[in-house]
Scaffold this motif. Structure first.
Motif, PDB file in Angstrom:
ATOM      1  N   ARG A 112     132.822  56.476 -48.876  1.00  0.00           N
ATOM      2  CA  ARG A 112     131.758  57.049 -49.318  1.00  0.00           C
ATOM      3  C   ARG A 112     130.493  56.121 -49.277  1.00  0.00           C
ATOM      4  O   ARG A 112     129.327  56.434 -48.766  1.00  0.00           O
ATOM      5  N   THR A 113     130.742  55.010 -49.588  1.00  0.00           N
ATOM      6  CA  THR A 113     129.682  53.789 -49.516  1.00  0.00           C
ATOM      7  C   THR A 113     129.420  53.589 -47.950  1.00  0.00           C
ATOM      8  O   THR A 113     128.074  53.411 -47.426  1.00  0.00           O
ATOM      9  N   TYR A 114     130.341  53.469 -47.299  1.00  0.00           N
ATOM     10  CA  TYR A 114     130.104  53.172 -45.769  1.00  0.00           C
ATOM     11  C   TYR A 114     129.384  54.459 -45.212  1.00  0.00           C
ATOM     12  O   TYR A 114     128.629  54.448 -44.526  1.00  0.00           O
ATOM     13  N   ALA A 115     129.901  55.852 -45.472  1.00  0.00           N
ATOM     14  CA  ALA A 115     129.348  56.885 -44.835  1.00  0.00           C
ATOM     15  C   ALA A 115     127.645  57.144 -45.450  1.00  0.00           C
ATOM     16  O   ALA A 115     127.067  57.378 -44.580  1.00  0.00           O
ATOM     17  N   ALA A 116     127.435  56.430 -46.678  1.00  0.00           N
ATOM     18  CA  ALA A 116     125.971  56.828 -46.987  1.00  0.00           C
ATOM     19  C   ALA A 116     125.272  55.598 -46.331  1.00  0.00           C
ATOM     20  O   ALA A 116     123.949  56.221 -45.895  1.00  0.00           O
ATOM     21  N   PHE A 117     125.772  54.544 -46.072  1.00  0.00           N
ATOM     22  CA  PHE A 117     124.759  53.458 -45.209  1.00  0.00           C
ATOM     23  C   PHE A 117     124.742  54.127 -43.923  1.00  0.00           C
ATOM     24  O   PHE A 117     123.581  53.987 -42.969  1.00  0.00           O
ATOM     25  N   VAL A 118     125.707  54.756 -43.210  1.00  0.00           N
ATOM     26  CA  VAL A 118     125.636  55.133 -41.807  1.00  0.00           C
ATOM     27  C   VAL A 118     124.612  56.460 -41.734  1.00  0.00           C
ATOM     28  O   VAL A 118     123.877  56.582 -40.727  1.00  0.00           O
ATOM     29  N   ALA A 119     124.616  57.037 -42.896  1.00  0.00           N
ATOM     30  CA  ALA A 119     123.792  58.064 -42.770  1.00  0.00           C
ATOM     31  C   ALA A 119     122.349  57.614 -42.955  1.00  0.00           C
ATOM     32  O   ALA A 119     121.361  58.390 -42.309  1.00  0.00           O
ATOM     33  N   GLY A 120     122.037  56.814 -43.616  1.00  0.00           N
ATOM     34  CA  GLY A 120     120.761  56.161 -43.660  1.00  0.00           C
ATOM     35  C   GLY A 120     120.190  55.568 -42.461  1.00  0.00           C
ATOM     36  O   GLY A 120     119.256  55.938 -42.135  1.00  0.00           O
ATOM     37  N   PHE A 122     121.192  56.822 -39.769  1.00  0.00           N
ATOM     38  CA  PHE A 122     120.826  58.059 -38.737  1.00  0.00           C
ATOM     39  C   PHE A 122     119.512  58.418 -38.835  1.00  0.00           C
ATOM     40  O   PHE A 122     118.886  58.934 -38.136  1.00  0.00           O
ATOM     41  N   VAL A 123     119.107  58.614 -40.410  1.00  0.00           N
ATOM     42  CA  VAL A 123     117.875  59.088 -40.481  1.00  0.00           C
ATOM     43  C   VAL A 123     116.955  57.947 -40.182  1.00  0.00           C
ATOM     44  O   VAL A 123     115.653  58.412 -39.638  1.00  0.00           O
ATOM     45  N   PHE A 124     117.207  56.808 -40.262  1.00  0.00           N
ATOM     46  CA  PHE A 124     116.069  55.747 -39.900  1.00  0.00           C
ATOM     47  C   PHE A 124     115.744  55.997 -38.321  1.00  0.00           C
ATOM     48  O   PHE A 124     114.496  55.865 -37.894  1.00  0.00           O
ATOM     49  N   VAL A 125     116.900  56.069 -37.679  1.00  0.00           N
ATOM     50  CA  VAL A 125     116.539  56.098 -35.962  1.00  0.00           C
ATOM     51  C   VAL A 125     115.936  57.276 -35.493  1.00  0.00           C
ATOM     52  O   VAL A 125     115.275  57.288 -34.705  1.00  0.00           O
ATOM     53  N   HIS A 126     116.166  58.275 -36.374  1.00  0.00           N
ATOM     54  CA  HIS A 126     115.376  59.427 -36.037  1.00  0.00           C
ATOM     55  C   HIS A 126     114.078  59.471 -36.408  1.00  0.00           C
ATOM     56  O   HIS A 126     113.052  60.048 -35.549  1.00  0.00           O
ATOM     57  N   VAL A 127     113.760  58.977 -37.555  1.00  0.00           N
ATOM     58  CA  VAL A 127     112.301  58.489 -37.812  1.00  0.00           C
ATOM     59  C   VAL A 127     111.567  57.638 -36.889  1.00  0.00           C
ATOM     60  O   VAL A 127     110.536  58.024 -36.598  1.00  0.00           O
ATOM     61  N   PHE A 154     127.344  58.237 -36.834  1.00  0.00           N
ATOM     62  CA  PHE A 154     127.206  59.086 -37.973  1.00  0.00           C
ATOM     63  C   PHE A 154     127.975  60.320 -37.881  1.00  0.00           C
ATOM     64  O   PHE A 154     128.678  60.631 -38.758  1.00  0.00           O
ATOM     65  N   TRP A 155     128.098  61.054 -36.567  1.00  0.00           N
ATOM     66  CA  TRP A 155     128.704  62.470 -36.774  1.00  0.00           C
ATOM     67  C   TRP A 155     130.221  62.129 -36.821  1.00  0.00           C
ATOM     68  O   TRP A 155     130.955  62.952 -37.296  1.00  0.00           O
ATOM     69  N   THR A 156     130.671  60.976 -36.225  1.00  0.00           N
ATOM     70  CA  THR A 156     131.948  60.751 -36.420  1.00  0.00           C
ATOM     71  C   THR A 156     132.305  60.328 -37.795  1.00  0.00           C
ATOM     72  O   THR A 156     133.543  60.868 -38.264  1.00  0.00           O
ATOM     73  N   VAL A 157     131.698  59.626 -38.430  1.00  0.00           N
ATOM     74  CA  VAL A 157     131.736  59.320 -39.906  1.00  0.00           C
ATOM     75  C   VAL A 157     131.606  60.496 -40.470  1.00  0.00           C
ATOM     76  O   VAL A 157     132.701  60.575 -41.473  1.00  0.00           O
ATOM     77  N   ALA A 158     130.846  61.361 -40.651  1.00  0.00           N
ATOM     78  CA  ALA A 158     130.413  62.452 -41.360  1.00  0.00           C
ATOM     79  C   ALA A 158     131.716  63.402 -41.170  1.00  0.00           C
ATOM     80  O   ALA A 158     132.295  63.832 -42.034  1.00  0.00           O
ATOM     81  N   GLY A 159     132.191  63.370 -39.788  1.00  0.00           N
ATOM     82  CA  GLY A 159     133.152  64.648 -39.686  1.00  0.00           C
ATOM     83  C   GLY A 159     134.506  64.144 -39.928  1.00  0.00           C
ATOM     84  O   GLY A 159     135.374  65.011 -40.901  1.00  0.00           O
TER      85      GLY A 159
END
Length: 207
Positions: A112-120, A122-127, A154-159
């Motif tokens: 969960r910690t790893y996924a949260a950082f990757v999600a962050g 993901f949002v960062f690069v889109h911004v 991100f999509w791999t980790v999320a999936g």
């Protein structure tokens, strides 16, 4: 008289481990992201000092690093974003190595910690992609490589975390669907950025 009560062991479903292919992909993505972040840092230093970077990224007036690297968005925390990449891209490498090294798998809080950082990230690069296209009017080639790496990561980790039940059993079905459509989802994500850049900046015409 007291009786020793054995400590409960971790239940099997509390530990998870991705497949070898996923783990290897995380390692490759992390290494690539780290190397590009390192090159971006040297490009940034070259922009500040007027020195030569390891590999120049000035391709056209629009596809160039300078305007992005020296903007406030390129120095979000008061220093180059490339330093953030150098630090955080060790995360996918460590997660992938942990998955390959541990037979039992890691606990949910770890993933969960790893996924949260990757999600962050993901949002960062889109911004940053949005600001590059609509505010700065330029695209940094090395930055775009970071986008190319982070989006499928991100999509791999999320999936995988959803399918494995890291977020609870309710998400398993969504995880299976996401992974089954993973290539298309990643391509659509890329296309949204690419089409926006072309319509806004005429990137192809600038080359």
């Amino acid at each position: 008289m007291t009786t020793d009560v054995p400590r409960p062991r971790d239940r099997e479903d509390d530990r998870h481990r991705p497949g070898r292919g996923v783990a290897v992909f995380w390692i490759v993505a992390g290494v690539l992201g780290w190397v590009v972040s390192f090159l971006l840092y040297h490009e940034y230093i070259g922009q500040l000092t007027g020195g030569d970077a390891l590999i120049s990224c000035d391709i056209s007036p629009i596809v160039t690093c300078g305007p992005n690297l020296l903007t406030p968005g390129g120095n979000l925390l008061g220093f180059s974003n490339s330093i953030i990449g150098i630090v955080l891209f060790t995360g996918p490498i460590f997660a992938g190595v942990s998955a390959l090294a541990s037979r039992a798998g890691m606990q949910k809080w770890y993933w969960r910690t790893y996924a949260a950082f990757v999600a962050g990230a993901f949002v960062f690069v889109h911004v940053l992609a949005y600001r590059s296209v609509f505010e700065y009017g330029s695209l940094c080639p090395w930055c775009m490589v970071i986008w190319l790496v982070t989006i499928p990561l991100f999509w791999t980790v999320a999936g995988w975390t959803l399918r494995a039940g890291v977020w609870g059993s309710a998400g398993r079905g969504a995880g299976r669907i996401l992974l089954s459509w993973l290539p298309l989802i990643v391509i659509v994500d890329y296309l949204v950025i690419a089409v926006a850049a072309q319509l806004r900046l005429d990137v192809i015409g600038s080359l």
